[in-house]
Write an enzyme that holds these catalytic residues in place. Structure first.
Site, PDB file in Angstrom:
ATOM      1  N   ASP A 162       0.904  -1.035   0.169  1.00 46.48           N
ATOM      2  CA  ASP A 162       0.034  -0.029  -0.016  1.00 46.48           C
ATOM      3  C   ASP A 162       0.807   1.407  -0.064  1.00 46.48           C
ATOM      4  O   ASP A 162       1.866   1.264   0.273  1.00 46.48           O
ATOM      5  CB  ASP A 162      -1.046   0.050   1.028  1.00 46.48           C
ATOM      6  CG  ASP A 162      -2.458   0.929   0.895  1.00 46.48           C
ATOM      7  OD1 ASP A 162      -3.075   0.268   0.262  1.00 46.48           O
ATOM      8  OD2 ASP A 162      -2.207   2.053   1.398  1.00 46.48           O
TER       9      ASP A 162
ATOM     10  N   ASP B 259       4.444   2.075  -3.925  1.00 48.83           N
ATOM     11  CA  ASP B 259       3.750   2.428  -5.137  1.00 48.83           C
ATOM     12  C   ASP B 259       3.525   1.282  -5.806  1.00 48.83           C
ATOM     13  O   ASP B 259       4.009   0.569  -6.274  1.00 48.83           O
ATOM     14  CB  ASP B 259       4.456   3.489  -5.942  1.00 48.83           C
ATOM     15  CG  ASP B 259       3.405   4.014  -6.818  1.00 48.83           C
ATOM     16  OD1 ASP B 259       2.539   3.618  -7.453  1.00 48.83           O
ATOM     17  OD2 ASP B 259       3.917   5.086  -7.565  1.00 48.83           O
TER      18      ASP B 259
ATOM     19  N   ASP C 271      -7.380  -4.477  -6.072  1.00 49.30           N
ATOM     20  CA  ASP C 271      -8.631  -3.557  -5.574  1.00 49.30           C
ATOM     21  C   ASP C 271      -8.155  -2.364  -5.463  1.00 49.30           C
ATOM     22  O   ASP C 271      -8.070  -1.695  -4.607  1.00 49.30           O
ATOM     23  CB  ASP C 271      -8.884  -4.164  -4.095  1.00 49.30           C
ATOM     24  CG  ASP C 271     -10.395  -3.795  -3.708  1.00 49.30           C
ATOM     25  OD1 ASP C 271     -11.313  -3.575  -4.399  1.00 49.30           O
ATOM     26  OD2 ASP C 271     -10.287  -3.486  -2.437  1.00 49.30           O
TER      27      ASP C 271
ATOM     28  N   CYS D 205     -15.002  -0.460  -5.962  1.00 50.78           N
ATOM     29  CA  CYS D 205     -16.110  -0.284  -5.387  1.00 50.78           C
ATOM     30  C   CYS D 205     -16.961   1.102  -5.867  1.00 50.78           C
ATOM     31  O   CYS D 205     -17.831   1.430  -5.376  1.00 50.78           O
ATOM     32  CB  CYS D 205     -16.319  -0.086  -3.826  1.00 50.78           C
ATOM     33  SG  CYS D 205     -15.250   1.272  -3.136  1.00 50.78           S
TER      34      CYS D 205
END
Length: 400
Positions: free
Chosen positions: A139, A167, A273, A335
């Site tokens: 992350d 990154d 994701d 999402c």
């Protein structure tokens, strides 16, 4: 699952225009109070279901289409419960669980979670792997990845995991393929602690070396950004006993591999994701009732930011696929419910990567979701699925 009641968010006109521009039905956002809360009970604790129900004073309903998942009323608090505090269960939306399930993680797999925070999907991956393989979590935000580290420790899931602040568009470290039950050994392993330069990594301790703590204190005093800089090398902030790191030298861990090596020794499974506008998450949209719709307009509706996000999403997907071994599986999810951040990204990625092929998500036969605009892709939304909104696409890498 029955939807007993609905209520509408007071959506601002700017958001309604955004939904109209992206051909999204505003009625999706009427199910604000009927979306249940989802939890996953860790394998081995399902026999304690009645005890857990007594603890949280609530009946848990099994999610028939997703193993180990249960739903409960959205207003039930679990953070103070004994079962939660002892790490027997954790909160994770069923749609997110579906994205992890789509990876078809098998015993011994080496898995990459390229956008790992806040960490629930990371925990689920490690739960599935058990005492085999490894998971590498990446992350760009150190403080968010530190929260993942806390989760791993709480749920005793860190033995086969390593976490890098990096990154995701440029991360290039491959998994360490060693026997899962044997940490690497090095005759000098006890001489060093921090892994700097050519030093050797010994077992990770929660109390970090004095030199590392001093370095962070100086950075805080100077007001250094919590976000990773693209010019930095990945920062290893956690590694488990069986993650392959113990006993390695830093120059070995950070060794760059040629593409021919990646094809054979890359990750078996990759989850991307990706960062998105979160417009498919009712819980996220609800937060802006308190934060203010002006903030919402800047973070979600700004056209320039959305354009930047689609570029980022394609870069994350491309790099995740680059690190995938031939025959491996990559799942791309967001999402967001917009085509621009999902199907459009997938179409462009496929046009630029001839070795990529979309796969049918066989596990989805009984999932409460819709087909995406592209065949074999899936969409969860609050009205159809009684979950948060999520887009899911599954790829494999072919031999070219």
């Amino acid at each position: 699952m029955d939807v007993e009641e609905t209520s509408s968010l007071p959506l601002p006109d700017a958001f309604l225009d955004f939904l109209n521009q992206h051909d999204l039905d505003p009625s999706i956002y009427t199910a604000t109070d009927s979306i249940p809360r989802y939890i996953r009970i860790k394998p081995g604790y399902e026999d304690l279901l009645e005890e857990i129900e007594s603890d949280i004073r609530c009946k848990l309903e099994r999610v028939c289409w997703l193993p180990n998942f249960y739903h409960l009323q959205p207003d039930v608090r679990i953070a103070s419960s004994k079962a939660y505090q002892e790490g027997k269960m954790y909160g994770i939306d069923a749609a997110s669980g579906a994205a992890v399930t789509a990876l078809d993680i098998a015993v011994g797999d080496h898995v990459l979670d390229l956008c790992a925070a806040p960490g629930a999907k990371l925990c689920m991956m490690l739960d599935i792997l058990g005492s085999s393989g490894s998971v590498t979590g990446v992350d760009i935000a150190k403080h968010r990845l530190a929260a993942c580290r806390t989760m791993l420790q709480k749920y005793s899931l860190g033995d086969h995991c390593r976490l890098f602040v990096a990154d995701g568009t440029s991360f290039s470290l491959l998994p360490v393929r060693v026997h899962s039950g044997t940490p690497l050994q090095n005759e000098n392993a006890d001489e060093f602690a921090s892994g700097e330069k050519s030093e050797v990594y010994r077992e990770w301790k929660s109390r970090r070396p004095w030199k590392e703590r001093k370095k962070e204190a100086i950075a805080r005093e100077k007001g250094v950004s919590k976000l990773f800089s693209p010019t930095q090398e990945p920062e290893l902030i956690f590694y488990g006993r069986y993650s392959g790191v113990v006993g390695m030298r830093k120059n070995e861990l950070y060794q760059k591999m040629p593409i021919s090596e990646v094809l054979q020794l890359g990750y078996d499974k990759v989850l991307v994701d990706a960062e998105c506008t979160h417009d498919g998450s009712i819980k996220h949209v609800q937060k802006f009732e308190q934060w203010g719709w002006t903030t919402f307009q800047r973070r979600v509706l700004d056209a320039e930011r959305t354009d930047d996000l689609t570029v980022l999403q394609l870069q994350l997907l491309t790099n995740g696929f680059r690190l995938l071994k031939v025959g491996g599986v990559l799942v791309y999810s967001t999402c967001s419910l917009t085509f621009a951040q999902n199907e459009d990204v997938v179409e462009r990625f496929l046009s630029e990567n001839t070795s990529a092929e979309l796969l049918e998500i066989t596990a989805a036969k009984n999932w409460p979701c819709k087909s995406g605009r592209i065949q074999k892709t899936l969409r969860f939304d609050p009205l159809t699925s009684c979950t948060s909104g999520l887009f899911v696409a599954k790829f494999t890498k072919l031999v070219i």
